[in-house]
Design an enzyme around this catalytic site. Structure first.
Site, PDB file in Angstrom:
ATOM      1  N   LYS A 245       0.863  -1.183   0.000  1.00 45.39           N
ATOM      2  CA  LYS A 245       0.000   0.000   0.000  1.00 45.39           C
ATOM      3  C   LYS A 245       0.896   1.229   0.000  1.00 45.39           C
ATOM      4  O   LYS A 245       2.028   1.163   0.490  1.00 45.39           O
ATOM      5  CB  LYS A 245      -0.867   0.021   1.267  1.00 45.39           C
ATOM      6  CG  LYS A 245      -2.055   0.949   1.172  1.00 45.39           C
ATOM      7  CD  LYS A 245      -3.248   0.239   0.580  1.00 45.39           C
ATOM      8  CE  LYS A 245      -4.442   1.127   0.406  1.00 45.39           C
ATOM      9  NZ  LYS A 245      -5.649   0.347   0.084  1.00 45.39           N
TER      10      LYS A 245
ATOM     11  N   ASP B  61      -7.176   4.410  -4.156  1.00 44.57           N
ATOM     12  CA  ASP B  61      -7.793   4.284  -2.828  1.00 44.57           C
ATOM     13  C   ASP B  61      -8.372   5.680  -2.553  1.00 44.57           C
ATOM     14  O   ASP B  61      -8.622   6.431  -3.506  1.00 44.57           O
ATOM     15  CB  ASP B  61      -6.744   3.862  -1.777  1.00 44.57           C
ATOM     16  CG  ASP B  61      -7.374   3.419  -0.455  1.00 44.57           C
ATOM     17  OD1 ASP B  61      -7.874   2.289  -0.370  1.00 44.57           O
ATOM     18  OD2 ASP B  61      -7.392   4.216   0.513  1.00 44.57           O
TER      19      ASP B  61
HETATM   20  P1  NDP Z   1     -12.926   8.018  -2.326  1.00 44.24           P
HETATM   21  O1  NDP Z   1     -11.832   8.981  -2.191  1.00 44.24           O
HETATM   22  O2  NDP Z   1     -13.579   7.820  -3.642  1.00 44.24           O
HETATM   23  O3  NDP Z   1     -14.087   8.381  -1.291  1.00 44.24           O
HETATM   24  C1  NDP Z   1     -13.834   8.445   0.079  1.00 44.24           C
HETATM   25  C2  NDP Z   1     -15.118   8.815   0.807  1.00 44.24           C
HETATM   26  O4  NDP Z   1     -14.925   8.672   2.201  1.00 44.24           O
HETATM   27  C3  NDP Z   1     -15.482  10.283   0.585  1.00 44.24           C
HETATM   28  O5  NDP Z   1     -16.867  10.423   0.688  1.00 44.24           O
HETATM   29  C4  NDP Z   1     -14.767  10.950   1.756  1.00 44.24           C
HETATM   30  O6  NDP Z   1     -15.314  12.206   2.137  1.00 44.24           O
HETATM   31  C5  NDP Z   1     -14.983   9.935   2.855  1.00 44.24           C
HETATM   32  N1  NDP Z   1     -13.879  10.066   3.824  1.00 44.24           N
HETATM   33  C6  NDP Z   1     -12.558   9.940   3.573  1.00 44.24           C
HETATM   34  N2  NDP Z   1     -11.837  10.153   4.674  1.00 44.24           N
HETATM   35  C7  NDP Z   1     -12.734  10.434   5.634  1.00 44.24           C
HETATM   36  C8  NDP Z   1     -12.612  10.758   7.000  1.00 44.24           C
HETATM   37  N3  NDP Z   1     -11.404  10.836   7.599  1.00 44.24           N
HETATM   38  N4  NDP Z   1     -13.751  10.966   7.702  1.00 44.24           N
HETATM   39  C9  NDP Z   1     -14.968  10.881   7.096  1.00 44.24           C
HETATM   40  N5  NDP Z   1     -15.147  10.592   5.795  1.00 44.24           N
HETATM   41  C10 NDP Z   1     -14.041  10.368   5.095  1.00 44.24           C
HETATM   42  O7  NDP Z   1     -12.358   6.649  -1.742  1.00 44.24           O
HETATM   43  P2  NDP Z   1     -12.930   5.160  -1.932  1.00 44.24           P
HETATM   44  O8  NDP Z   1     -14.410   5.169  -2.051  1.00 44.24           O
HETATM   45  O9  NDP Z   1     -12.123   4.511  -2.964  1.00 44.24           O
HETATM   46  O10 NDP Z   1     -12.508   4.511  -0.530  1.00 44.24           O
HETATM   47  C11 NDP Z   1     -13.389   4.416   0.585  1.00 44.24           C
HETATM   48  C12 NDP Z   1     -12.924   3.303   1.515  1.00 44.24           C
HETATM   49  O11 NDP Z   1     -12.909   2.061   0.802  1.00 44.24           O
HETATM   50  C13 NDP Z   1     -11.506   3.461   2.066  1.00 44.24           C
HETATM   51  O12 NDP Z   1     -11.465   2.924   3.357  1.00 44.24           O
HETATM   52  C14 NDP Z   1     -10.676   2.586   1.145  1.00 44.24           C
HETATM   53  O13 NDP Z   1      -9.483   2.148   1.760  1.00 44.24           O
HETATM   54  C15 NDP Z   1     -11.641   1.444   0.913  1.00 44.24           C
HETATM   55  N6  NDP Z   1     -11.411   0.615  -0.267  1.00 44.24           N
HETATM   56  C16 NDP Z   1     -11.342   1.162  -1.514  1.00 44.24           C
HETATM   57  C17 NDP Z   1     -11.152   0.361  -2.616  1.00 44.24           C
HETATM   58  C18 NDP Z   1     -11.156   0.899  -4.002  1.00 44.24           C
HETATM   59  O14 NDP Z   1     -11.061   0.095  -4.923  1.00 44.24           O
HETATM   60  N7  NDP Z   1     -11.266   2.179  -4.222  1.00 44.24           N
HETATM   61  C19 NDP Z   1     -10.950  -1.085  -2.468  1.00 44.24           C
HETATM   62  C20 NDP Z   1     -11.122  -1.574  -1.123  1.00 44.24           C
HETATM   63  C21 NDP Z   1     -11.315  -0.739  -0.085  1.00 44.24           C
HETATM   64  P3  NDP Z   1     -14.553  13.558   1.747  1.00 44.24           P
HETATM   65  O15 NDP Z   1     -14.849  13.752   0.296  1.00 44.24           O
HETATM   66  O16 NDP Z   1     -15.129  14.603   2.644  1.00 44.24           O
HETATM   67  O17 NDP Z   1     -13.087  13.317   2.027  1.00 44.24           O
HETATM   68  O1  2IT Z   2      -7.921  -1.432  -0.343  1.00 44.24           O
HETATM   69  C1  2IT Z   2      -7.925  -1.930  -1.484  1.00 44.24           C
HETATM   70  O2  2IT Z   2      -8.099  -3.140  -1.679  1.00 44.24           O
HETATM   71  C2  2IT Z   2      -7.769  -1.027  -2.631  1.00 44.24           C
HETATM   72  N1  2IT Z   2      -7.675   0.184  -2.445  1.00 44.24           N
HETATM   73  C3  2IT Z   2      -7.665  -1.575  -4.027  1.00 44.24           C
HETATM   74  C4  2IT Z   2      -6.300  -2.113  -4.285  1.00 44.24           C
HETATM   75  C5  2IT Z   2      -6.032  -2.527  -5.714  1.00 44.24           C
HETATM   76  O3  2IT Z   2      -4.860  -2.863  -5.955  1.00 44.24           O
HETATM   77  O4  2IT Z   2      -6.927  -2.555  -6.541  1.00 44.24           O
END
Ligand code: NDP
Ligand code: 2IT
Length: 449
Positions: A122, A162
């Site tokens: 990561k 992420d």
């Molecule tokens: P995005 O950046 O697209 O969206 C993040 C969302 O979470 C936004 O709405 C953001 O609000 C909110 N957020 C972020 N930080 C905080 C915080 N400290 N407190 C409150 N709200 C917060 O990210 P993703 O949707 O990709 O990721 C969301 C979660 O999913 C994370 O935990 C990530 O690790 C996990 N994840 C993502 C994957 C992927 O493929 N993208 C895969 C597996 C897991 P704001 O706009 O105000 O910051």
């Molecule tokens: O937390 C996760 O699994 C991700 N942000 C996606 C990682 C990836 O390599 O697609």
């Protein structure tokens, strides 16, 4: 085991999220270590909790006014026993080494569960993309890659998105990698569809989290049809999770960002979701704007003085945290249980604090930890790597079928591991045990390296 935990805490006392992730895994795998005394002699716990490599670097960049800024870049290459390091990049001001280490550690076991050949890593930066122009984001990404490129490669380490890293950032990062290496390869996943991306990758994490929920419900003879769902976040994961809940007949009541949340008692339908996507992805604006178009919904700003998040205190059947780590505290966990929520499927990584997890397990909720429930994102990244190697792209239906199949198989693996170690119905223990055993056996096969 206690010894390992105190060693880790003494070595890096400030890395609280990493300690939390390690403590959970170690608690789950205790019976595995007891049954396999050779693991102790081979010091598997000490080895699996120490990253193979930690990279930390300066990222200087210039803003649109000619002012220079410096951020910190990270890549933690945690474990390569099962394949090239694989995992996302997070750009968020809260990023530090402890957070990246916890995410890399979780990623190792998550990737192990996917059935695909991927190690875990990561990375990211404390850079805040919010409020920056596209040019500023491009210059930052180029500077970040000017260092990272020498450490990654399609058979070495394959980053992805992420929090704060989506298609725009992946494009800038890929462009710079290609220029520096003079090579067009599958070194990043989450690429745009026209130049090497996979269909369904954008949707995969959210869809997969719902597929996992559907599998858990099926064990009770239930479906998502008519279920009232609380969802946090409004980014990539939350958006496509909402879409899949709608596909399966459920109702999504909430979405949030770091400023607050909206509650829409009529449910967020497809038109409303399209508006959220426009707000968040095109306008890069706040979820509070939802109520300007849909005044029947209620917006509640975050109150830092409150001991709980009222989003989790609404009556509902299912909860899908999709924002960030530790967003469900012990009080939120209690509120979910008190309100009769029967299912929690984690789209985010480690969104529930340990006391909340204990409550879910104790009250026998259908509770899926992130490393199982959200593995669909990285799984389709693995499929993107496979397609890139073949220089082919599979149709949408084929990738979606493979994703469904992988989520089903992760569910089965968790259930089987739970049964084998007498922790039936405990998906936390099942996911940790199954993920761990595969990784440490591969490490032992490969000798002391
Ligand atoms: P995005 O950046 O697209 O969206 C993040 C969302 O979470 C936004 O709405 C953001 O609000 C909110 N957020 C972020 N930080 C905080 C915080 N400290 N407190 C409150 N709200 C917060 O990210 P993703 O949707 O990709 O990721 C969301 C979660 O999913 C994370 O935990 C990530 O690790 C996990 N994840 C993502 C994957 C992927 O493929 N993208 C895969 C597996 C897991 P704001 O706009 O105000 O910051
Ligand atoms: O937390 C996760 O699994 C991700 N942000 C996606 C990682 C990836 O390599 O697609």
């Amino acid at each position: 085991m206690d010894e390992i935990i105190s060693l880790i805490k003494n070595k890096d006392p400030e890395q609280r999220e990493f300690h939390q992730a390690v403590e959970e895994v170690i608690a789950s795998v205790k019976p595995v270590l007891e049954r396999n005394p050779e693991y102790r002699q081979h010091a598997v716990l000490a080895r699996v909790t120490e990253p193979e490599r930690v990279l930390m670097f300066r990222v200087p960049w210039m803003d649109d006014d000619g002012q220079v800024h410096v951020n910190r870049g990270f890549r933690v290459e945690m474990n390569s026993a099962l394949g090239p390091y694989k995992g996302g990049l997070r750009f968020h001001p809260s990023v530090n080494l402890g957070i990246i280490k916890f995410l890399a550690f979780e990623q190792v076991f998550k990737n192990s569960l996917t059935t695909l050949a991927m190690g875990g890593g990561k990375g990211g930066s404390d850079f805040n993309p919010k409020g920056k122009s596209d040019d500023e984001v491009m210059r930052f990404c180029q500077s970040f890659m000017a260092e990272l490129y020498r450490h990654i490669g399609p058979n070495t380490d394959v980053p992805a998105g992420d929090i704060g890293v989506g298609a725009r950032e992946i494009g800038f990062l890929f462009g710079m990698y290609k220029k520096l290496r003079n090579e067009f390869t599958g070194v990043l996943t989450g690429k745009s569809l026209d130049w090497g991306g996979s269909l369904i990758r954008l949707e995969a994490t959210g869809y997969g989290t719902v597929y996992f929920a559907a599998e858990m419900l099926a064990t009770k003879g239930e479906t998502l049809e008519g279920k009232r769902c609380l969802v946090s976040g409004s980014g990539n994961v939350a958006q496509f999770l909402t879409e899949k809940v709608l596909d399966l007949g459920g109702k999504v009541l909430t979405l949030s960002d770091s400023s607050g949340y909206i509650y829409d008692d009529e449910g967020i339908d497809r038109d409303k979701l399209a508006y959220v996507q426009h707000l968040k992805n095109i306008m890069r604006s706040r979820i509070s704007e939802y109520t300007a178009k849909y005044p029947n919904a209620v917006y509640t700003p975050v109150d830092p003085l409150l001991d709980h998040n009222p989003l989790w205190a609404h009556k509902a059947d299912c909860a899908f945290p999709c924002a960030t780590q530790n967003e469900i505290n012990a009080q939120d966990g209690q509120n979910l249980v008190n309100n009769g929520v029967g299912l929690v499927s984690e789209g985010a990584n480690m969104p529930s604090v340990p006391d909340a997890v204990d409550l879910f397990v104790e009250h026998r909720l259908l509770y899926a930890p992130g490393k199982a429930a959200n593995a669909g994102g990285v799984a389709v990244s693995g499929l993107e790597m496979a397609q890139n190697s073949m220089r082919l792209s599979w149709p949408r239906e084929e990738v979606d079928e493979r994703l469904k199949h992988i989520m089903k198989s992760i569910h089965r693996t968790c259930v089987d591991a739970g049964e084998m170690y007498n922790v039936q119905g405990n998906y936390v223990a099942g996911a940790n045990i199954a993920g761990f055993v595969k990784v440490v056996n591969a490490m032992l096969d490969q000798g002391l390296v």
